[in-house]
Design a protein around this motif. Sequence first.
Motif, mmCIF file in Angstrom:
data_model
loop_
_atom_site.group_PDB
_atom_site.id
_atom_site.type_symbol
_atom_site.label_atom_id
_atom_site.label_comp_id
_atom_site.label_asym_id
_atom_site.label_seq_id
_atom_site.Cartn_x
_atom_site.Cartn_y
_atom_site.Cartn_z
ATOM 1 N N LEU A 17 -39.603 -17.641 -25.111
ATOM 2 C CA LEU A 17 -40.486 -16.714 -25.827
ATOM 3 C C LEU A 17 -40.873 -17.257 -27.191
ATOM 4 O O LEU A 17 -41.950 -16.975 -27.678
ATOM 5 C CB LEU A 17 -39.874 -15.327 -25.943
ATOM 6 C CG LEU A 17 -38.774 -15.059 -26.933
ATOM 7 C CD1 LEU A 17 -39.374 -14.538 -28.233
ATOM 8 C CD2 LEU A 17 -37.877 -13.982 -26.369
ATOM 9 N N LEU A 18 -40.022 -18.067 -27.790
ATOM 10 C CA LEU A 18 -40.380 -18.655 -29.068
ATOM 11 C C LEU A 18 -41.247 -19.896 -28.893
ATOM 12 O O LEU A 18 -42.076 -20.201 -29.740
ATOM 13 C CB LEU A 18 -39.126 -19.007 -29.863
ATOM 14 C CG LEU A 18 -38.357 -17.796 -30.392
ATOM 15 C CD1 LEU A 18 -37.031 -18.232 -30.983
ATOM 16 C CD2 LEU A 18 -39.162 -17.031 -31.409
ATOM 17 N N ARG A 30 -44.559 -10.230 -27.052
ATOM 18 C CA ARG A 30 -43.735 -9.022 -27.250
ATOM 19 C C ARG A 30 -42.962 -8.633 -25.996
ATOM 20 O O ARG A 30 -41.838 -8.147 -26.087
ATOM 21 C CB ARG A 30 -44.605 -7.849 -27.686
ATOM 22 C CG ARG A 30 -44.950 -7.873 -29.138
ATOM 23 C CD ARG A 30 -45.581 -6.527 -29.536
ATOM 24 N NE ARG A 30 -46.038 -6.566 -30.884
ATOM 25 C CZ ARG A 30 -45.348 -6.078 -31.907
ATOM 26 N NH1 ARG A 30 -44.180 -5.535 -31.701
ATOM 27 N NH2 ARG A 30 -45.817 -6.148 -33.128
ATOM 28 N N GLU A 31 -43.558 -8.823 -24.836
ATOM 29 C CA GLU A 31 -42.879 -8.453 -23.593
ATOM 30 C C GLU A 31 -41.647 -9.319 -23.373
ATOM 31 O O GLU A 31 -40.592 -8.818 -22.987
ATOM 32 C CB GLU A 31 -43.832 -8.565 -22.411
ATOM 33 C CG GLU A 31 -44.896 -7.485 -22.405
ATOM 34 C CD GLU A 31 -45.875 -7.623 -21.253
ATOM 35 O OE1 GLU A 31 -45.587 -8.370 -20.293
ATOM 36 O OE2 GLU A 31 -46.937 -6.983 -21.324
ATOM 37 N N LYS A 32 -41.773 -10.622 -23.609
ATOM 38 C CA LYS A 32 -40.625 -11.512 -23.447
ATOM 39 C C LYS A 32 -39.567 -11.220 -24.500
ATOM 40 O O LYS A 32 -38.370 -11.259 -24.214
ATOM 41 C CB LYS A 32 -41.058 -12.973 -23.540
ATOM 42 C CG LYS A 32 -41.776 -13.456 -22.314
ATOM 43 C CD LYS A 32 -42.087 -14.931 -22.424
ATOM 44 C CE LYS A 32 -42.834 -15.429 -21.206
ATOM 45 N NZ LYS A 32 -43.142 -16.855 -21.297
ATOM 46 N N LEU A 33 -40.011 -10.934 -25.707
ATOM 47 C CA LEU A 33 -39.070 -10.596 -26.772
ATOM 48 C C LEU A 33 -38.303 -9.324 -26.414
ATOM 49 O O LEU A 33 -37.086 -9.251 -26.566
ATOM 50 C CB LEU A 33 -39.800 -10.417 -28.100
ATOM 51 C CG LEU A 33 -38.932 -10.064 -29.295
ATOM 52 C CD1 LEU A 33 -37.972 -11.203 -29.608
ATOM 53 C CD2 LEU A 33 -39.791 -9.764 -30.504
ATOM 54 N N SER A 34 -39.011 -8.339 -25.917
ATOM 55 C CA SER A 34 -38.384 -7.084 -25.520
ATOM 56 C C SER A 34 -37.383 -7.302 -24.385
ATOM 57 O O SER A 34 -36.275 -6.762 -24.406
ATOM 58 C CB SER A 34 -39.449 -6.084 -25.098
ATOM 59 O OG SER A 34 -38.862 -4.881 -24.689
ATOM 60 N N ALA A 35 -37.763 -8.108 -23.409
ATOM 61 C CA ALA A 35 -36.857 -8.398 -22.288
ATOM 62 C C ALA A 35 -35.610 -9.125 -22.769
ATOM 63 O O ALA A 35 -34.495 -8.827 -22.323
ATOM 64 C CB ALA A 35 -37.579 -9.230 -21.235
ATOM 65 N N ALA A 36 -35.786 -10.057 -23.691
ATOM 66 C CA ALA A 36 -34.637 -10.790 -24.228
ATOM 67 C C ALA A 36 -33.722 -9.856 -25.018
ATOM 68 O O ALA A 36 -32.500 -9.942 -24.925
ATOM 69 C CB ALA A 36 -35.108 -11.937 -25.109
ATOM 70 N N LYS A 37 -34.317 -8.953 -25.777
ATOM 71 C CA LYS A 37 -33.524 -8.007 -26.567
ATOM 72 C C LYS A 37 -32.743 -7.071 -25.650
ATOM 73 O O LYS A 37 -31.562 -6.797 -25.891
ATOM 74 C CB LYS A 37 -34.439 -7.209 -27.494
ATOM 75 C CG LYS A 37 -33.693 -6.296 -28.435
ATOM 76 C CD LYS A 37 -34.648 -5.646 -29.415
ATOM 77 C CE LYS A 37 -33.910 -4.851 -30.460
ATOM 78 N NZ LYS A 37 -34.810 -4.271 -31.462
ATOM 79 N N ILE A 38 -33.391 -6.586 -24.608
ATOM 80 C CA ILE A 38 -32.714 -5.712 -23.648
ATOM 81 C C ILE A 38 -31.540 -6.437 -23.007
ATOM 82 O O ILE A 38 -30.431 -5.893 -22.924
ATOM 83 C CB ILE A 38 -33.706 -5.199 -22.582
ATOM 84 C CG1 ILE A 38 -34.650 -4.179 -23.219
ATOM 85 C CG2 ILE A 38 -32.981 -4.592 -21.391
ATOM 86 C CD1 ILE A 38 -35.816 -3.772 -22.338
ATOM 87 N N ALA A 39 -31.759 -7.669 -22.581
ATOM 88 C CA ALA A 39 -30.680 -8.442 -21.960
ATOM 89 C C ALA A 39 -29.543 -8.684 -22.948
ATOM 90 O O ALA A 39 -28.367 -8.539 -22.607
ATOM 91 C CB ALA A 39 -31.219 -9.777 -21.444
ATOM 92 N N PHE A 40 -29.880 -9.038 -24.171
ATOM 93 C CA PHE A 40 -28.878 -9.328 -25.191
ATOM 94 C C PHE A 40 -28.029 -8.095 -25.494
ATOM 95 O O PHE A 40 -26.793 -8.154 -25.471
ATOM 96 C CB PHE A 40 -29.567 -9.821 -26.467
ATOM 97 C CG PHE A 40 -28.631 -10.298 -27.530
ATOM 98 C CD1 PHE A 40 -28.234 -11.624 -27.564
ATOM 99 C CD2 PHE A 40 -28.159 -9.431 -28.510
ATOM 100 C CE1 PHE A 40 -27.369 -12.074 -28.555
ATOM 101 C CE2 PHE A 40 -27.300 -9.876 -29.494
ATOM 102 C CZ PHE A 40 -26.897 -11.201 -29.518
ATOM 103 N N ILE A 41 -28.678 -6.979 -25.779
ATOM 104 C CA ILE A 41 -27.941 -5.766 -26.138
ATOM 105 C C ILE A 41 -27.170 -5.218 -24.940
ATOM 106 O O ILE A 41 -26.029 -4.776 -25.079
ATOM 107 C CB ILE A 41 -28.895 -4.705 -26.734
ATOM 108 C CG1 ILE A 41 -29.400 -5.191 -28.107
ATOM 109 C CG2 ILE A 41 -28.204 -3.359 -26.869
ATOM 110 C CD1 ILE A 41 -30.433 -4.291 -28.757
#
Length: 151
Positions: A17-18, A30-41
């Motif tokens: 994503l970066l 934003r979609e990839k960032l959101s998916a990464a954040k969901i997976a991380f949290i």
Amino acid sequence: MKKISLFLCLALISFSLLAQRKENKPGYDREKLSAAKIAFITQKLDITPDQAEQFWPLYNAFEDKRRNLLHQLRVISHLDQENLTEEKATQLIQNKIDLQQSLLDLEKSSLNKFTEVLRPKQVYLLQEADRDFVKHLYRVNRKRKTERPKR
């Protein structure tokens, strides 16, 4: 093993994503960032699938409202200071206080809603997980910049 594979998946998503940008659009996806954040949290808090189904809509609504309030605070902070009168400054101070109170109220109500879905320990660790995700993105971005060949 499940946690290791989830972490590796998260790392790959973060790097991609970066590194990838949409055509002719600077910034990030934003979609990839959101998916990464969901997976991380999800991984960090050990959220079950049943919890996730109820939690993520609540969290996303909270984040949208929070982002909006923070944007309003930034707008106030970046107003023209050259033509600032005493009366306008007083009004802006009150607006900032009101927005900060709104942020606090939003966080209180959201934490109460989150506690209905997650265990109290998970809710307590949520803010730390959120900060850890941001730190993770900074590290990935910094690493990507240092690995990029110089022109």
